[in-house]
Design an enzyme around this catalytic site. Structure first.
Site, PDB file in Angstrom:
ATOM      1  N   GLY A  49     -28.629 -16.737  14.616  1.00  0.00           N
ATOM      2  CA  GLY A  49     -28.751 -15.331  14.342  1.00  0.00           C
ATOM      3  C   GLY A  49     -29.382 -14.960  13.617  1.00  0.00           C
ATOM      4  O   GLY A  49     -29.656 -15.182  12.701  1.00  0.00           O
ATOM      5  N   ASP A 164     -15.782 -19.282   9.520  1.00  0.00           N
ATOM      6  CA  ASP A 164     -17.061 -19.597   8.784  1.00  0.00           C
ATOM      7  C   ASP A 164     -16.328 -18.723   7.623  1.00  0.00           C
ATOM      8  O   ASP A 164     -17.603 -17.447   7.536  1.00  0.00           O
ATOM      9  CB  ASP A 164     -17.962 -19.268  10.248  1.00  0.00           C
ATOM     10  CG  ASP A 164     -19.544 -19.272   9.379  1.00  0.00           C
ATOM     11  OD1 ASP A 164     -19.380 -19.904   8.286  1.00  0.00           O
ATOM     12  OD2 ASP A 164     -20.895 -18.763  10.016  1.00  0.00           O
TER      13      ASP A 164
END
Ligand code: ADP
Ligand code: MG
Length: 315
Positions: A49, A164
């Site tokens: 992203g 993550d």
């Protein structure tokens, strides 16, 4: 000068109806229109992203608000777009003081494709950027660590594994508040299961991974606890680049390259070799990290017990 003639009244009604915040408009607060999003600056990017700071100002009079806008770096279509929609759906379903708030979406007019995710803007950026070089004391480190555990405990109560957790994916609102961000790798674990198997795509944050993630691609609440341990280590090293987990662990691996890195890393972790104790890190805090890095997933603490341990150390 306003007359009360029927035609004027009609125009007033029409105008109110079409005004962005008119009383007759059913406002969907989560629909953001591209034409009102004004880019201010880039905030950061990861593997998938890119996040930008925008001003959303539908009245175009400077009364707008700052928002963080996330988009895919390259929308490869297919599976990637599906994952992206999942990430948005997950964030939409979360509501907690220590999780970044979802605000809405911006949809491309042509095709109705969702292209941007709108979140609240956290002015101090990622914990990694915030903490580098700024000499925050151990109490503030522990405050942040406790808040991350609170957010993670909530996430777990909804049966999500984050996958993550790292300082780069924690955001800072102010000196006393952090929130978990980036749910790009998050997975839902069905009620009857205990783990999730994910194929490695070669872009995984392996130096934050538990040994069973590396060995068998098995992700669970306990593997998030391992990553929390690494995040706690990052916080206590104040994200000093000379101490960062990839660098330190690679040094410990000797000269393994390419595909051998993961194999060597597994062997290292199985031999219970861990990241070193950061300087000025209290012994009890380092013990917490070590518990998070227990080779046996079932032996690691839960986020609930971590919250209690951290609170006790803070007293
Ligand atoms: P990726 O999925 O690509 O890793 P992230 O969601 O982690 O993207 O965002 C990348 C970076 O953008 C973060 O590390 C942080 O620096 C910045 N960022 C992300 N969301 C926000 C936000 N809501 N407010 C401020 N900065 C943000
Ligand atoms: Mg990220």
């Amino acid at each position: 000068e306003l007359s009360n003639s029927p035609s004027t009244m009609l125009w007033v009604i029409i105008a109110l109806n079409f005004a962005p915040s008119g009383p007759f408009t059913i406002l969907d607060q989560s629909v953001f229109h591209k034409r009102y999003l004004r880019k201010m600056r880039d905030l950061g990017e990861g593997h998938f992203g890119k996040v930008t700071l925008c001003m959303y100002d539908p009245n175009n009079d400077g009364t707008g608000e700052h928002v963080a806008v996330k988009a895919l770096k390259h929308d490869g279509g297919g599976n990637q777009h599906e994952c992206w929609l999942k990430e948005i759906d997950i964030l939409k379903s979360l509501y907690h003081a220590n999780i970044v708030k979802y605000k809405g979406c911006c949809t491309e007019l042509a095709g109705g494709k969702v292209v941007q995710l709108i979140m609240e803007f956290l002015p101090l950026g990622s914990l990694k950027e915030y903490i580098i070089g700024c000499k925050i004391g151990v109490p503030q480190c522990l405050l942040f660590a406790g808040q991350i555990c609170q957010g993670m405990e909530y996430l777990q109560s909804k049966r999500y594994i984050h996958r993550d957790l790292a300082a780069r994916n924690v955001l800072v609102e102010n000196d006393n508040l952090v929130k978990i961000g980036d749910f790009g790798l998050t997975k839902h674990i069905p009620e009857e299961k205990e783990y999730y198997r994910v194929r490695d795509d070669g872009e995984s944050p392996v130096f934050w991974y538990a040994v069973e993630c590396l060995r068998e691609s098995k992700f669970s609440f306990s593997s998030d606890v391992w990553s929390f341990g690494v995040t706690l280590y990052e916080i206590l090293t104040r994200c000093d680049p000379a101490m960062n987990p990839p660098k330190k662990l690679t040094e410990m691996l000797g000269n393994a390259h390419g595909q051998m890195v993961v194999t060597a890393l597994i062997s290292l972790l199985e031999r219970r070799k861990t990241l070193p104790c950061p300087k000025d890190c209290p012994h009890e805090v380092y013990m917490l990290m070590k518990q998070c890095w227990n080779v046996e997933p079932g032996q690691r603490p839960s986020f609930k017990s971590l919250i209690e341990s951290i609170a006790t150390i803070r007293q």
